[in-house]
Design a protein around this motif. Structure first.
Motif, PDB file in Angstrom:
ATOM      1  N   ALA A 106       0.878  -1.063  -0.351  1.00 31.42           N
ATOM      2  CA  ALA A 106       0.204  -0.277   0.065  1.00 31.42           C
ATOM      3  C   ALA A 106       1.135   1.409  -0.018  1.00 31.42           C
ATOM      4  O   ALA A 106       1.933   1.263   0.584  1.00 31.42           O
ATOM      5  N   ASP A 120       0.704 -10.424   4.678  1.00 29.81           N
ATOM      6  CA  ASP A 120      -0.589 -10.485   4.959  1.00 29.81           C
ATOM      7  C   ASP A 120      -1.380  -9.241   4.649  1.00 29.81           C
ATOM      8  O   ASP A 120      -0.961  -8.345   4.124  1.00 29.81           O
ATOM      9  N   VAL A 121      -2.803  -9.471   4.492  1.00 31.51           N
ATOM     10  CA  VAL A 121      -3.717  -8.209   4.051  1.00 31.51           C
ATOM     11  C   VAL A 121      -3.355  -6.970   4.986  1.00 31.51           C
ATOM     12  O   VAL A 121      -3.171  -7.228   6.313  1.00 31.51           O
ATOM     13  N   ILE A 122      -3.200  -5.959   4.251  1.00 29.34           N
ATOM     14  CA  ILE A 122      -2.918  -4.806   4.875  1.00 29.34           C
ATOM     15  C   ILE A 122      -3.852  -4.127   5.596  1.00 29.34           C
ATOM     16  O   ILE A 122      -4.953  -3.736   5.010  1.00 29.34           O
ATOM     17  N   GLY A 123      -3.648  -3.731   6.969  1.00 28.46           N
ATOM     18  CA  GLY A 123      -4.756  -2.996   7.770  1.00 28.46           C
ATOM     19  C   GLY A 123      -4.668  -1.507   7.479  1.00 28.46           C
ATOM     20  O   GLY A 123      -4.584  -1.144   6.309  1.00 28.46           O
ATOM     21  N   SER A 124      -4.416  -0.841   8.512  1.00 23.90           N
ATOM     22  CA  SER A 124      -4.020   0.592   8.397  1.00 23.90           C
ATOM     23  C   SER A 124      -3.081   1.029   7.255  1.00 23.90           C
ATOM     24  O   SER A 124      -1.889   0.410   7.132  1.00 23.90           O
ATOM     25  N   PRO A 125      -3.475   1.747   6.414  1.00 19.76           N
ATOM     26  CA  PRO A 125      -2.489   2.043   5.203  1.00 19.76           C
ATOM     27  C   PRO A 125      -1.667   3.344   5.752  1.00 19.76           C
ATOM     28  O   PRO A 125      -0.604   3.395   5.147  1.00 19.76           O
TER      29      PRO A 125
END
Lengths: 181, 263, 367
Positions: free
Chosen positions: A34, A57-62
């Protein structure tokens, strides 16, 4: 793997593109990535900055307030972001424009004379790439070939002739870090 | 007169007047003497004459003509107040070969819809605008319009329109004629048979502007609102001829078809 | 190096690509930050795809152009940011009443008034309760990633056509401005469906098509209302999109959407890594219809629910509608266009975990 980074400097130093190049390279290596430009209050105070995250992993907070790595290209950025680095994190400093030195002993700091190298390569525009090469080496993020492919995607066709020099700049930056600048 | 036939035998029937194909069978719901009926008829006649009924798409505005799709026999959209030129734009860009027209009143076009009409005209949208100016908000009960004459009494200018406070009547075709995208702009009147024929000739050119892809075409037609003007239809049409034309001179303001060598 | 179909894109660009690939061939917009990338992208790519682009004179004109294009049977779209979406409400109300499909994207900024250009979630009620005048609803989807900007916009057109109803994309400045990979394989280019109700050519071979929104007789209007209500009920049953994240063993359930839900995800991972609190999340993707069903089903599995929104508390009302007082609800808002940080979410969760009934943080409509 989860690396949260902040790139910062003056507008015009190519900060946004440097961040994008790294994000693109991460994507080429099938990582989650991201990129987000500075937003809101972060836009003030003489710095342009972007957040880049590379993760398995799927990125949380960008965005991040506690980056694992920071690359600063001017003095205001140094003051703003150096204190935020996570303990154990990495700081890349453009020593051509920043004479200050970090007093933190819980982070690894590298001071790169990016302008000096860029001048040797014939143009100051390569300074950012020198720093990016250093960051990539220090953090062991992506292969140089991935960055080269990213540049091919991001640069307009008529700029492609500059890619070899950009790649050389990346290598020179990496070498500076390897030699413990 | 039921015995006429038996006297003049055999009868050669010649049809001299009929309902245009492009009007539905529904009777008009406008006030007796109102100009909308005759202007509807002119539009329908021209749709017939140009043979575009199978591809005519009308935009109804908000005002007395909000239900004009009851009367025109073609595809129709009933638009938001003032927005007909924008909606027409969306339709025309989707179907460049359709004949797209808007039928708008003065409150709709010259007040709330000022931005939409100006920019559709300036873009040179290939649409035809029929602009009916009766100097008043008819449907809502006779309020002051942007085209209301100076000193004219309406329900919201009970002492007469004061130009110091409320400005004067706005002349749309003169303004629009200045825009490059406009191919044809004229003002006619529905006050008399002679004026009606002239108005139809103007409308024909506004149709041609679109059909021949010359650009935006608009015809303003002065019309009466005898109900809200508190006049008989005859008095109202006389008011158009004697008073309204002073503020709104009839004539052609832009014409791409004009023979320029005559100038 | 894989031969993936991934492209690194800005959220606003991905949204437009999703639209074009779903067969959209009309876009009308007006400049406003932070959605300008969308209008700029469309100005180049829409004509290239054979569609029409206009930089309209106003938001009002843009939505009314969409009205026309939608009535003409084209997949049509407009995008804007909060103040511009307020202006579009007139047109959206008309389009909803005329039962025309279209997509409206709101890259939400901070209001009321001009506010600022920072991301916010203050337009939730406007988006989910109709927004303009009259009794109607718009299908509202909330992307939380650039990939979803593409995919949900693509989906929004399908839903709009299926139900003949406007669809909204509700994102924000962060999702619009950030770059992430988009897997192009998830949005294969396709043609829009043909619509026999559209205005257009060839009227001599069919009944004429009229799109209107005026029914002066209350009895006629009531018929139209019943038709709409029936449709909205169908949508409510059929469209409830959400994602569950680590809900299976959680003690505390976070409910969030869009940008806030991403920060929550980071916080949940961190809390679990540190062994502090087992938290999970229900991320709502469709905001109207709201996923009441799943929330009602799972609510009693948790000690407490924490609703996170970058506003004063809007979606929290839907959570309460879904679960009543089955489980204590807590609300944490974020204001001014500031973003949540993982640390502050972790703090909220820890506090609620310790005292799930703490009246100080509990949210209740009764004051």
């Amino acid at each position: 793997m989860l690396v949260e980074m902040i790139f910062a400097g003056f507008g015009g130093q190519g900060i946004m593109t440097l961040g994008m190049t790294l994000a693109y390279a991460g994507m080429i290596e099938d990582k989650n990535v991201a990129w987000i430009p500075s937003y809101g209050p972060e836009m003030r105070g003489g710095t342009a900055n972007c957040n880049v995250i590379i993760s398995d992993d799927v990125i949380g907070s960008p965005t991040t307030d506690t980056p694992g790595a920071v690359m600063v290209m001017n003095l205001p950025s140094f003051h703003k972001f150096e204190p935020k680095i996570k303990p154990g994190g990495t700081l890349i400093v453009n020593s051509s424009l920043i004479s200050d030195v970090s007093k933190r002993d819980d982070i690894k700091s590298f001071y790169l004379d990016t302008a000096g190298v860029a001048k040797e390569l014939g143009n100051l525009v390569f300074a950012g790439m020198v720093a990016l090469g250093g960051l990539n080496e220090a953090m062991n993020l992506v292969k140089t070939e991935s960055l080269e492919m990213a540049l091919k995607k991001l640069l307009p066709e008529h700029r492609h002739k500059l890619i070899p020099l950009n790649v050389e700049a990346l290598g020179r930056g990496a070498a500076l870090v390897k030699n413990g600048s | 007169m039921s015995d006429v036939k038996t006297i003049a035998e055999p009868v050669q029937e010649k049809l001299v007047f009929d309902r245009p194909k492009s009007l539905t069978k529904r009777g008009f719901t406008y006030c007796p003497g109102c100009g909308h009926g005759v202007i509807h008829r002119l539009v329908a006649e021209l749709i017939d004459e140009f043979g575009v009924q199978d591809r005519a798409i009308g935009m109804a505005s908000v005002g007395c003509s909000v239900f004009s799709y009851w009367f025109f026999d073609c595809d129709f959209i009933s638009c938001a107040h003032g927005r007909a030129p924008a909606t027409a734009t969306g339709v025309k860009r989707a179907h460049p070969d359709a004949f797209v027209f808007s039928y708008q009143g003065d409150g709709d076009l010259a007040s709330i819809g000022m931005a939409e009409i100006m920019h559709a005209a300036n873009r040179g949208e290939q649409i035809t605008v029929i602009f009916v100016n009766n100097a008043i908000y008819g449907m809502t009960g006779g309020q002051m319009a942007p085209t209301t004459l100076e000193n004219m009494v309406t329900t919201t200018s009970p002492l007469g329109r004061d130009p110091i406070l409320a400005g004067g009547p706005i002349r749309m075709v003169e303004i629009l004629a200045n825009l490059d995208g406009v191919a044809f702009a004229a003002r006619g009147s529905s006050s008399s048979p002679r004026n009606i024929l002239k108005a139809k000739a103007y409308m024909k050119k506004a149709f041609r502007s679109q059909i021949e892809k010359k650009g935006f075409g608009i015809v303003e037609i002065l019309s009466n609102c005898n109900t809200n003007w508190r006049k008989t239809p005859q008095e109202a049409n006389k008011f158009i001829d004697e008073e309204m034309v002073k503020a709104f001179p009839l004539g052609v303001y832009k014409d791409v078809f004009a023979d320029k060598s005559k100038k | 190096m894989s031969e993936s179909q991934r492209e690194l894109m800005k959220g606003n660009h991905a949204m437009c690509l999703g639209a074009i690939r779903s067969g959209a061939r009309a876009y009308y917009g007006y400049p406003i930050t932070p959605q300008n990338e969308a209008t700029e992208y469309m100005s180049f790519h829409m004509p290239k795809a054979g569609g029409s682009f206009i930089q309209a004179e106003s938001e009002i004109a843009a939505i009314n152009m969409v009205f026309g294009a939608a009535a003409a049977g084209v997949r049509a779209m407009t995008s804007s940011s909060s103040p511009g979406i307020s202006l579009k409400q007139e047109g959206i109300s008309y389009i909803a009443m005329a039962e025309l499909p279209c997509v409206i994207a709101n890259v939400v900024r901070c209001g009321p008034g001009l506010g600022n250009i920072a991301p916010h979630q203050g337009d939730y009620f406007q988006a989910t309760r109709g927004g303009g005048h009259g009794d109607y609803r718009t299908i509202t989807l909330a992307p939380a990633s650039v990939q979803e900007m593409a995919q949900l916009t693509y989906k929004a057109f399908d839903l709009a056509d299926e139900y003949r109803n406007p669809s909204l994309i509700l994102s924000d400045g962060v999702i619009g401005q950030m770059m992430e990979p988009v897997d192009l394989a998830t949005i294969p280019a396709k043609d829009a469906p043909k619509k026999d109700w559209a205005v257009g050519l060839g009227q001599d071979k069919r009944e004429r098509n009229v799109h209107t929104t005026i029914y002066l007789e209350p009895e006629d209007m009531a018929q139209m209302h019943l038709k709409l209500i029936d449709k909205y009920d169908r949508i409510r049953r059929e469209v409830q999109y959400y994602e569950e994240f680590r809900t299976e063993d959680a003690d505390i359930l976070i409910v969030s959407y869009g940008n806030s839900s991403r920060v929550a995800r980071t916080a949940i991972r961190h809390l679990r890594e540190e062994g502090k609190v087992k938290a999970g999340m229900l991320r709502t993707i469709s905001l109207w219809p709201y996923p009441y069903r799943i929330l009602n089903e799972i609510a009693s599995n948790y000690k407490a629910i924490l609703v996170l929104e970058m506003n004063w508390g809007q979606m929290v009302e839907d959570v309460r509608l879904a679960i009543g007082d089955k489980t204590p609800i807590h609300f944490a808002g974020k204001h001014g266009g500031l973003l949540f940080t993982p640390a502050e979410i972790e703090e909220f969760v820890c506090a609620i975990d310790k005292d799930p009934n703490n009246p100080k943080t509990a949210w209740t409509p009764i004051r």
